[in-house]
Design an enzyme around this catalytic site. Structure first.
Site, PDB file in Angstrom:
ATOM      1  N   VAL A  39       3.039   1.473   2.214  1.00  0.00           N
ATOM      2  CA  VAL A  39       4.337   1.535   2.466  1.00  0.00           C
ATOM      3  C   VAL A  39       4.678   3.060   2.962  1.00  0.00           C
ATOM      4  CG1 VAL A  39       6.648   1.334   1.360  1.00  0.00           C
ATOM      5  CG2 VAL A  39       4.857  -0.174   0.855  1.00  0.00           C
ATOM      6  N   GLY A  40       4.068   3.918   2.250  1.00  0.00           N
ATOM      7  CA  GLY A  40       4.351   5.325   2.629  1.00  0.00           C
ATOM      8  C   GLY A  40       4.116   5.538   4.017  1.00  0.00           C
ATOM      9  N   GLY A  87       5.071   6.211  -3.775  1.00  0.00           N
ATOM     10  CA  GLY A  87       4.789   4.700  -3.836  1.00  0.00           C
ATOM     11  C   GLY A  87       3.351   4.462  -3.095  1.00  0.00           C
ATOM     12  N   SER A  88       3.179   3.556  -2.881  1.00  0.00           N
ATOM     13  CA  SER A  88       1.812   3.068  -2.200  1.00  0.00           C
ATOM     14  C   SER A  88       1.585   3.620  -0.895  1.00  0.00           C
ATOM     15  CB  SER A  88       1.662   1.592  -2.043  1.00  0.00           C
ATOM     16  OG  SER A  88       2.501   1.010  -0.942  1.00  0.00           O
ATOM     17  N   THR A  89       0.235   3.954  -0.322  1.00  0.00           N
ATOM     18  CA  THR A  89      -0.064   4.385   0.924  1.00  0.00           C
ATOM     19  C   THR A  89       0.379   3.789   2.070  1.00  0.00           C
ATOM     20  OG1 THR A  89      -1.872   5.850  -0.038  1.00  0.00           O
ATOM     21  CG2 THR A  89      -1.946   5.430   2.146  1.00  0.00           C
ATOM     22  N   CYS A 128      -0.522   6.750 -10.388  1.00  0.00           N
ATOM     23  CA  CYS A 128      -1.166   7.296  -9.056  1.00  0.00           C
ATOM     24  C   CYS A 128      -2.393   8.418  -9.434  1.00  0.00           C
ATOM     25  CB  CYS A 128      -0.126   7.944  -8.181  1.00  0.00           C
ATOM     26  SG  CYS A 128       0.518   9.383  -8.689  1.00  0.00           S
ATOM     27  N   GLU A 131       4.669  11.184  -1.574  1.00  0.00           N
ATOM     28  CA  GLU A 131       3.676  11.018  -2.636  1.00  0.00           C
ATOM     29  C   GLU A 131       2.934   9.553  -2.687  1.00  0.00           C
ATOM     30  OE1 GLU A 131       1.569  10.717  -5.649  1.00  0.00           O
ATOM     31  OE2 GLU A 131       3.398  10.632  -6.783  1.00  0.00           O
TER      32      GLU A 131
END
Length: 493
Positions: A242-243, A238-240, A294, A260
């Protein structure tokens, strides 16, 4: 609604221990069609007690599944791959209605997801371990890779079949069980539909459990899942932003995470490139799935002598891409995931144009969640679009004076997922590949590429860990040192 009844809204429950059940609180969440804005389905909204129940089921199923013989496991995965291919039309309808996926993108998702399952089947019988030397006569040592336990599988919406399958496939193949939490934007396609296929293929109850949730509860559901002591791996795509939160929460609980995340990806066009090929390659790399990949190309770098001619040809091709209804077979650019996303993309473009960027095609106001494919040049560091991940149908063209300065631009980002170089001289491409700091690089190709056996993943703010190949197996297993003696040992006391 059965998952195969993709075009009909209905109600779906959680999948826990093989049973379809309502959330403990009875709450539900609406799953919206991004193109029409209408309710596509209604799903159960899991609460913390449902998370615990799902982990209970996964933990109870783990010993039996880990002990299941490799032949049985492999047959299940190969059967699941065949079933997914047979249900491609169901998947196409699901993706159109739930995430606005066009037919070509949905068919690609179904095909690659099936191959991910087949590659996972191969991982089931892959060698896992080695014999170690020992300093004691008559003693043998082994390094064994064994399943870790319960895996938290957190799947996104943008490539729901590929990334939904990837969130659990290798983890289950090597003997783990999983709790899958698909995105709130794709609870069916990235979650319940795939679980249905796995169950039909023969996967035992409890091995794969699915939690759907309300948007407002997402953080609480994920935190509860990661904090459970029986969860031993965390897998997030997902998004950076949230990651980063997921990685911090996993680290606080001393659990390895595979992340990822996002990318600010570039395609470098060299002066020897076939310009028509470059236009076709960049169009695909920038606009497949409306730029919501992505790996999508946010930046195209060209020699200044080619910049004007490339921009003219590129903008002409992009302006003719059919956009709109994802249900029409000839649509290339469908909606983005929702009106808010379309407005965010439009705001990036408006900010750039207001600060001097040149609009070659596209722009304007969104039509609901549909934003016209857009090409910009004259982008400068002061503009938000220069550094922010676009994640929409927009790309930017940049001229460069020399290859060294172009590589500096490619590396001048916190992200490091993928990149490509278009050149007729593969030796030049290879030399550039050594200097670009990304986890993936394509020579004489654009930035979007995925194969299930490849070590897929990024560096820097694009995450860590790898799917595919040996790396994928290692990510979901623990190494144990086991010894045995042929004769009694001698002790000093």
């Amino acid at each position: 609604m059965a998952a195969g009844e993709a075009g009909e809204p209905g109600k779906r429950g959680l999948l826990i221990g093989g049973a379809d059940r309502a959330a403990g609180t009875g709450r539900t969440e609406q799953d919206l069609n991004p193109y029409t804005g209408e309710v596509f389905a209604t799903v159960a909204a899991a609460a913390p007690e449902d998370v615990t129940a799902a982990v209970d089921a996964a933990a109870a199923a783990f010993p039996g599944w880990a002990a299941t013989d490799v032949g049985t496991r492999r047959k299940i995965f190969l059967r699941a791959a065949d079933l997914l291919e047979q249900r491609t039309e169901d998947a196409v309808a699901l993706m159109a209605g739930e995430v606005g996926g066009t037919r070509p993108w949905a068919m690609f998702n179904a095909g690659l997801a099936a191959d991910v399952l087949r590659e996972a089947a191969a991982a089931i019988t892959a060698p896992r371990g080695e014999v170690l030397s020992s300093s004691s006569p008559g003693e043998w040592g082994f390094a064994l890779r064994q399943p870790a336990g319960v895996v938290a599988a957190l799947a996104p919406w943008n490539a729901p079949l590929i990334l939904g399958v990837r969130s659990f496939a290798v983890a289950l193949a090597v003997g783990n069980t999983a709790v899958l939490k698909p995105s709130e934007d794709a609870p069916l396609t990235a979650g319940l539909f795939l679980a249905e296929i796995m169950r039909e293929a023969g996967l035992p109850d409890g091995v794969l459990n699915v939690l759907t949730n309300a948007r407002d509860d997402a953080a609480q559901v994920v935190e509860t899942l990661i904090a459970d002591r029986r969860v031993r791996r965390v897998n997030f795509t997902g998004s950076t932003n949230v990651g980063r939160s997921v990685g911090i929460k996993a680290a606080e609980n001393l659990k390895p995470a595979l992340l990822e995340l996002g990318g600010k990806n570039s395609i470098l066009v060299l002066d020897d490139a076939d310009l028509d090929y470059a236009v076709d390659a960049v169009t695909f790399g920038a606009f497949m799935n409306a730029g919501q990949i992505c790996m999508s190309a946010d930046r195209v770098l060209l020699p200044r002598a080619l910049e004007q001619e490339f921009s003219r040809r590129f903008a002409a091709k992009v302006a003719e891409l059919p956009c709109g209804d994802p249900g029409k077979p000839d649509t290339v650019i469908g909606p983005v995931i929702g009106e808010r996303s379309a407005q965010r993309v439009a705001a990036l473009v408006d900010d750039a144009v207001a600060q001097g960027a040149v609009l070659h095609t596209g722009g304007g106001r969104p039509d609901g969640a549909v934003y016209r494919p857009t090409v910009l040049s004259g982008v400068t560091p002061e503009q938000r679009i220069h550094s922010e991940e676009i994640f929409g149908p927009v790309t930017t063209v940049h001229g460069y004076d020399d290859v060294d300065s172009a590589i500096e631009v490619m590396n001048d980002t916190p992200y490091g997922l993928t990149a490509g170089v278009i050149t007729e001289d593969t030796r030049r491409g290879w030399a550039i590949a050594q200097r670009v700091r990304t986890g993936i690089f394509h020579i004489n190709d654009q930035s979007v590429g995925d194969e299930p056996q490849a070590p897929f993943g990024g560096v820097k703010d694009s995450g860590y860990g790898r799917f595919g190949g040996r790396d994928g197996i290692d990510a979901f297993t623990d190494t144990r040192w086991v010894t045995f003696r042929e004769q009694h040992a001698q002790y000093p006391f």
